[in-house]
Design a protein around this motif. Sequence first.
Motif, PDB file in Angstrom:
ATOM      1  N   SER A  95      17.647  -9.491  24.955  1.00 46.02           N
ATOM      2  CA  SER A  95      18.758 -10.161  24.276  1.00 46.02           C
ATOM      3  C   SER A  95      18.716  -9.995  22.756  1.00 46.02           C
ATOM      4  O   SER A  95      19.648 -10.391  22.056  1.00 46.02           O
ATOM      5  N   LYS A  96      17.628  -9.420  22.237  1.00 42.00           N
ATOM      6  CA  LYS A  96      17.476  -9.277  20.788  1.00 42.00           C
ATOM      7  C   LYS A  96      18.093  -7.953  20.329  1.00 42.00           C
ATOM      8  O   LYS A  96      17.483  -6.887  20.480  1.00 42.00           O
ATOM      9  N   ARG A  97      19.291  -8.045  19.769  1.00 42.32           N
ATOM     10  CA  ARG A  97      20.011  -6.831  19.379  1.00 42.32           C
ATOM     11  C   ARG A  97      19.299  -6.076  18.253  1.00 42.32           C
ATOM     12  O   ARG A  97      19.330  -4.851  18.201  1.00 42.32           O
ATOM     13  N   GLU A 108       8.332 -15.321   4.725  1.00 42.97           N
ATOM     14  CA  GLU A 108       7.977 -15.590   6.112  1.00 42.97           C
ATOM     15  C   GLU A 108       8.993 -14.884   7.011  1.00 42.97           C
ATOM     16  O   GLU A 108      10.193 -14.971   6.775  1.00 42.97           O
ATOM     17  N   VAL A 109       8.478 -14.208   8.034  1.00 39.68           N
ATOM     18  CA  VAL A 109       9.325 -13.422   8.934  1.00 39.68           C
ATOM     19  C   VAL A 109       9.287 -14.065  10.315  1.00 39.68           C
ATOM     20  O   VAL A 109       8.206 -14.330  10.853  1.00 39.68           O
ATOM     21  N   LYS A 110      10.481 -14.309  10.881  1.00 38.87           N
ATOM     22  CA  LYS A 110      10.583 -15.022  12.153  1.00 38.87           C
ATOM     23  C   LYS A 110      11.459 -14.218  13.108  1.00 38.87           C
ATOM     24  O   LYS A 110      12.488 -13.673  12.710  1.00 38.87           O
ATOM     25  N   PHE A 111      11.045 -14.212  14.392  1.00 40.31           N
ATOM     26  CA  PHE A 111      11.696 -13.354  15.371  1.00 40.31           C
ATOM     27  C   PHE A 111      12.402 -14.141  16.477  1.00 40.31           C
ATOM     28  O   PHE A 111      12.673 -13.608  17.541  1.00 40.31           O
ATOM     29  N   PHE A 112      12.741 -15.402  16.219  1.00 42.06           N
ATOM     30  CA  PHE A 112      13.317 -16.244  17.275  1.00 42.06           C
ATOM     31  C   PHE A 112      14.795 -15.947  17.535  1.00 42.06           C
ATOM     32  O   PHE A 112      15.311 -16.227  18.612  1.00 42.06           O
ATOM     33  N   ASP A 113      15.486 -15.376  16.546  1.00 42.00           N
ATOM     34  CA  ASP A 113      16.933 -15.215  16.644  1.00 42.00           C
ATOM     35  C   ASP A 113      17.277 -13.932  17.407  1.00 42.00           C
ATOM     36  O   ASP A 113      16.596 -12.904  17.259  1.00 42.00           O
ATOM     37  N   ASP A 114      18.335 -13.970  18.208  1.00 40.59           N
ATOM     38  CA  ASP A 114      18.746 -12.783  18.963  1.00 40.59           C
ATOM     39  C   ASP A 114      19.485 -11.768  18.102  1.00 40.59           C
ATOM     40  O   ASP A 114      19.423 -10.566  18.366  1.00 40.59           O
ATOM     41  N   ASP A 115      20.201 -12.253  17.084  1.00 36.88           N
ATOM     42  CA  ASP A 115      21.038 -11.363  16.290  1.00 36.88           C
ATOM     43  C   ASP A 115      20.298 -10.700  15.135  1.00 36.88           C
ATOM     44  O   ASP A 115      20.555  -9.535  14.817  1.00 36.88           O
ATOM     45  N   GLN A 116      19.386 -11.440  14.484  1.00 36.88           N
ATOM     46  CA  GLN A 116      18.745 -10.938  13.270  1.00 36.88           C
ATOM     47  C   GLN A 116      17.317 -11.449  13.142  1.00 36.88           C
ATOM     48  O   GLN A 116      16.985 -12.523  13.627  1.00 36.88           O
ATOM     49  N   VAL A 117      16.499 -10.653  12.470  1.00 35.90           N
ATOM     50  CA  VAL A 117      15.187 -11.114  12.025  1.00 35.90           C
ATOM     51  C   VAL A 117      15.428 -12.035  10.822  1.00 35.90           C
ATOM     52  O   VAL A 117      16.130 -11.663   9.883  1.00 35.90           O
TER      53      VAL A 117
END
Length: 285
Positions: free
Chosen positions: A237-239, A177-186
């Motif tokens: 904000s998503k590096r 499962e792939v999630k995109f909520f984090d700013d630093d990492q997928v």
Amino acid sequence: MATQGSYPHPVIGHLDDVNSTFELSTATVTPTTEDIEIRLRLRLDDPDLRRMLDDHSAALVFRWSCAATLAMGVLHPYVGARHVDGETWVATIDQQEVRDTVQVDISAIAVQPIDAYVLERQHPDYGGQTFTIRAGDVIAVAGSFDFEAEKLYDPLRPPLGSCFRFTDDPDQRRGLEVKFFDDDQVVVSMSPQMRASLQQLSDQPDSQVALVVLPPLMQTLSYIRDNEISHDEDTTSKRWYTTILDLANKAGGLDEQLIGLAQRILEFPIDKAVQARVPLEEDDE
């Protein structure tokens, strides 16, 4: 009686097998923009191991593993400084391969077979017994240590590996499962059972990349492509977003087929995995 544990021969530094010292004194870990340097000061007073290291019939190795990235490997350090009671040994790990906690085990292995292996200081209970040593057998252990993989990235060229974090999800039964909520990492989650199975492929890194990095990268590229068209989400904000978008543009752009684009970014891990298992025959024509 000397306790041999899992070793069929006396091992320096293992319990009371040998009346000698071979141990880790201090460890220094220094990150750079490309590698993480490891400097280990080891104390050694065993004459047999000293001779074997000097004549290269034995070699020091650092075996490392990183649960966060599923990666493991073997480092072959060099002597950075000599001391009265031992040496400082130096090696580097590619920082793209590690994240969070890294464990390092220190040992010496035989470089070549030894038919009548006997140590001057082996425990008296061994008597005058000799042993057959194969190339690669462990002959000395100096312990292990953990460190946190702090990294110094070139801000203009952050590595792709810094954009993904692999986690266990006990409630997940199958697949990724792939999630995109984090700013630093997928964030890529999987079952603990899948993670354990993937770690068994530690000697096949291209297979690991093809199985567990290529699919999430394709989904991430699809997410980025959709958002570049719709601009539905604020990704400032998503590096990881900027890094992967830049890699995609350099590899041909988001208009390309995503499976081909992802393979180019990862330098064709499927091809490498297959070729590693079944080398392609050269065309004689």
